[in-house]
Enzyme design. Structure first.
Site, PDB file in Angstrom:
ATOM      1  N   CYS C 177       0.784  -1.182   0.069  1.00  0.00           N
ATOM      2  CA  CYS C 177      -0.096   0.013  -0.115  1.00  0.00           C
ATOM      3  C   CYS C 177       0.819   1.056  -0.055  1.00  0.00           C
ATOM      4  O   CYS C 177       0.611   2.241  -0.755  1.00  0.00           O
ATOM      5  CB  CYS C 177      -0.937  -0.185   1.194  1.00  0.00           C
ATOM      6  SG  CYS C 177      -1.955  -1.628   1.564  1.00  0.00           S
ATOM      7  N   HIS C 181       0.965   4.928  -1.445  1.00  0.00           N
ATOM      8  CA  HIS C 181       0.265   5.854  -0.241  1.00  0.00           C
ATOM      9  C   HIS C 181       1.392   6.118   0.894  1.00  0.00           C
ATOM     10  O   HIS C 181       0.772   6.469   1.945  1.00  0.00           O
ATOM     11  CB  HIS C 181      -1.043   5.216   0.166  1.00  0.00           C
ATOM     12  CG  HIS C 181      -2.320   5.222  -0.709  1.00  0.00           C
ATOM     13  ND1 HIS C 181      -2.709   6.301  -0.986  1.00  0.00           N
ATOM     14  CD2 HIS C 181      -2.833   4.110  -1.610  1.00  0.00           C
ATOM     15  CE1 HIS C 181      -3.705   5.898  -2.015  1.00  0.00           C
ATOM     16  NE2 HIS C 181      -3.634   4.839  -2.354  1.00  0.00           N
ATOM     17  N   ARG C 225     -12.876  -0.825  -2.208  1.00  0.00           N
ATOM     18  CA  ARG C 225     -11.597  -0.020  -2.527  1.00  0.00           C
ATOM     19  C   ARG C 225     -10.431  -1.002  -2.257  1.00  0.00           C
ATOM     20  O   ARG C 225      -9.348  -1.116  -2.668  1.00  0.00           O
ATOM     21  CB  ARG C 225     -11.608   0.926  -1.706  1.00  0.00           C
ATOM     22  CG  ARG C 225     -10.358   1.811  -1.947  1.00  0.00           C
ATOM     23  CD  ARG C 225     -10.240   2.596  -3.185  1.00  0.00           C
ATOM     24  NE  ARG C 225      -9.408   1.782  -4.132  1.00  0.00           N
ATOM     25  CZ  ARG C 225      -9.459   1.865  -5.580  1.00  0.00           C
ATOM     26  NH1 ARG C 225      -9.996   2.830  -5.946  1.00  0.00           N
ATOM     27  NH2 ARG C 225      -8.192   1.377  -6.199  1.00  0.00           N
ATOM     28  N   CYS C 229      -7.844  -2.141  -4.756  1.00  0.00           N
ATOM     29  CA  CYS C 229      -6.361  -1.934  -4.807  1.00  0.00           C
ATOM     30  C   CYS C 229      -5.420  -3.026  -4.933  1.00  0.00           C
ATOM     31  O   CYS C 229      -4.489  -3.043  -5.604  1.00  0.00           O
ATOM     32  CB  CYS C 229      -6.139  -1.311  -3.476  1.00  0.00           C
ATOM     33  SG  CYS C 229      -6.319   0.405  -3.301  1.00  0.00           S
TER      34      CYS C 229
END
Lengths: 98, 208, 268
Positions: C177, C181, C225, C229
């Site tokens: 992630c 992010h 989501r 992702c």
């Protein structure tokens, strides 16, 4: 079976603002490859009397929002909005002016 | 009627073994054991779909090294792994420069290797997701450095061709914990050559 | 020597100012568009459909979800979303909204997991039951601060696991992630990437999910989501309502705690 419809009618000074959300795919001829599905007629009634007779086309996109202003109006007036699509489906909603 | 109960962040922080308040942006120190624990949970919580098989969740030595060292491994760990990665790069014979027009299409495509992709169909490098390339194209990402003017600045002699080819094939051979994916997993020799052309060919829009 | 350095500093600050101005210019047409889209968002339609689904008798037990306990007591809707994710003793685990809804579908209505999760993610033509329920329940927490958890040890463990998952690089493209992010000021193509480890960036995000997405005319949720992702991370598919999905949602919600919830909202 038509999707939900929601309306809000608020009183201003000498006018009433109305906003109605409609669930509808509003699918064009091109999108559906020859099987369009869209609202054709919109009718607005105030206390049972027709004040708007509208025609819309497939140019309007999915889940249309219709906002309009009516002259006058008073708290408690009954506003009814109904639609008819090209396949004969209908839906309507009613609300009181707040 | 249940009363709404919440624990202030500070009190919660005192109790977490990571020892920090939530939302401060800190990065945990992961051990090999943590990686095993996470992998075990992933194996339990995921299912294969399309071309995304469960084999993908097994960590290789590069991923393990980067995960336990927070993407910043010491030189004595990074160097041997980088060298091993570089040895495995298959450099084609002859010129490494392909067709930049095809390269631009490959760079623009964000498809490939996902479970929603059909293998062998419209695979791309997702290059524009992270990099600026053709300076006239405004929709570009900033996760990686800008590559606009790459060939103009660096020229295109064999050493540079080799570097660019190798970097696209396996970015980890040059920087072990690079954010850049090892694109040889998704692109073939011809496609990588086309990307090399996109970067190095003087006629490429990247170099105008 | 000094003059040359000063010249460079001036050039650098001028460049920064120019970049900031350019960014501000870029932001203002987006802000206008966002305001216009938000004014006429069909969010209410999804909330209405969700209310219908909430009250609909279903399953072998032929009951509605109206007695579902979302954390504030059976049938209590106000503020329930703002208290999630949290630990539920009757399930022995931490659950987010959608996981808890699934639990109620199975325990109250007697539905099987297979049937209830057959179509958890819908599309523009037809949202899923889970999506409209999420819109309805989340809307009942509009205006309230997000305060996930109840002080249970499993919630802390879930947060820690979520954090480990967040930084775990795996798959053929070596993504975690954090690959997208984890760093400030980055974007993927034209989409700004919020740093989900920091309260500053996570707050405006958790304040606005679930949401109506203009580009696809679809209503999307956090379970969706997480699923999408991982798809883009070239990983296999996470199971709906699995610990992994809950741990990540918990991690982000805890990082955002305290923010006033203003959803369901509208996104690009």
């Amino acid at each position: 079976m038509a999707g939900p419809m929601k309306m809000r009618a608020t009183l201003g000074s000498g006018y009433t603002d109305v906003r109605v959300l409609m669930t509808h795919p509003m699918a064009t001829e091109q999108q559906t490859k020859g099987n369009p599905h869209f609202i054709q007629n919109l009718t607005v009634k105030v206390n049972g009397k027709t004040v708007i007779e509208g025609e819309i086309s497939q140019a309007v996109s999915r889940n249309p929002v219709f906002t309009f202003r009516l002259a006058g109006g008073a708290k408690g007036d009954k506003i009814e909005v109904s639609w008819l699509d090209n396949k004969g489906d209908t839906n309507k909603t009613e609300t009181a002016v707040a | 009627m249940k009363r709404f109960l919440w624990i202030p962040a500070a009190a919660l922080a005192a109790c977490t073994t990571t020892g920090h308040a939530p939302g401060t942006g800190e990065r945990p120190k992961l051990s090999e054991r943590d990686l095993e624990q996470v992998t075990a949970q992933i194996k339990r919580d995921f299912k294969p779909r399309g071309q995304a098989t469960m084999e993908r969740v097994n960590l290789d030595e590069v991923q393990r090294a980067c995960n336990v060292h927070n993407d910043n491994p010491p030189a004595n760990v990074a160097k041997p792994l980088e060298d091993a990665q570089l040895k495995a790069v298959k450099f084609p014979a002859g010129s490494l420069i392909g067709d930049w027009k095809k390269g631009e299409r490959i760079a623009q495509s964000g498809r490939g290797a996902m479970w929603s992709d059909k293998p062998g169909v419209q695979e791309g490098g997702s290059c524009y997701n992270c990099h600026q390339l053709n300076p006239k194209v405004e929709a570009y990402g900033t996760i990686g450095p800008s590559l606009a003017g790459f060939g103009k600045i660096r020229g295109n002699r064999p050493e540079i061709q080799r570097y660019v080819y190798g970097k696209i094939y396996n970015a980890k051979a040059y920087n072990l914990c690079s954010h850049m994916p090892r694109l040889s997993a998704t692109l073939n020799e011809e496609q990588i050559k086309d990307l090399v052309a996109l970067l190095l060919d003087p006629a490429s829009p990247v170099n105008q | 020597m000094m003059r040359r350095l000063a010249g460079r500093a001036l050039a650098a600050s001028a460049l920064a100012a120019f970049a900031a101005a350019a960014l501000a210019q870029q932001k203002s047409p987006f802000a206008d568009y966002q305001r216009m889209a938000a004014e006429n968002a069909p969010i209410e339609l999804y909330e209405l459909a969700g209310e219908e689904a909430w009250k609909k008798r279903q399953g072998p037990k032929n009951v509605s979800l109206e007695q579902c306990d979302l954390g504030q007591g059976a049938g209590v809707l106000k503020g329930a979303y703002a208290g999630l994710p949290r630990y539920f003793a009757d399930a022995g685990r931490v659950m987010d909204l959608e996981t808890r809804l699934l639990h109620c579908m199975m325990s109250l209505q007697g539905r099987t997991r297979e049937e209830a999760t057959q179509r958890v993610f819908g599309n523009a033509d037809k949202p899923s039951e889970m999506e409209v329920l999420s819109a309805f329940v989340a809307g009942q927490s509009h205006g309230m601060p997000l305060r996930p958890g109840s002080g249970h040890a499993k919630e802390k463990a879930s947060y820690e696991m979520g954090e480990k998952l967040f930084f775990h690089r795996a798959g053929p493209w070596d993504f975690s992630c954090a690959s997208c992010h984890g760093e400030e000021g980055k974007r993927i193509r034209m989409s700004g990437l919020p740093v989900l480890t920091k309260a500053e960036y996570t707050r405006p995000l958790m304040a606005t999910w679930p949401a109506y997405r203009v580009s696809t005319s679809a209503f999307v949720t956090l379970q969706w989501r997480m699923n999408d992702c991982y798809r883009q991370m070239r990983m296999p598919e996470p199971l709906f309502g699995s610990d992994t999905t809950v741990d990540l949602i918990n991690y982000m919600t805890m990082n955002a705690q305290g923010v006033v919830y203003r959803g369901p909202a509208i996104k690009r």
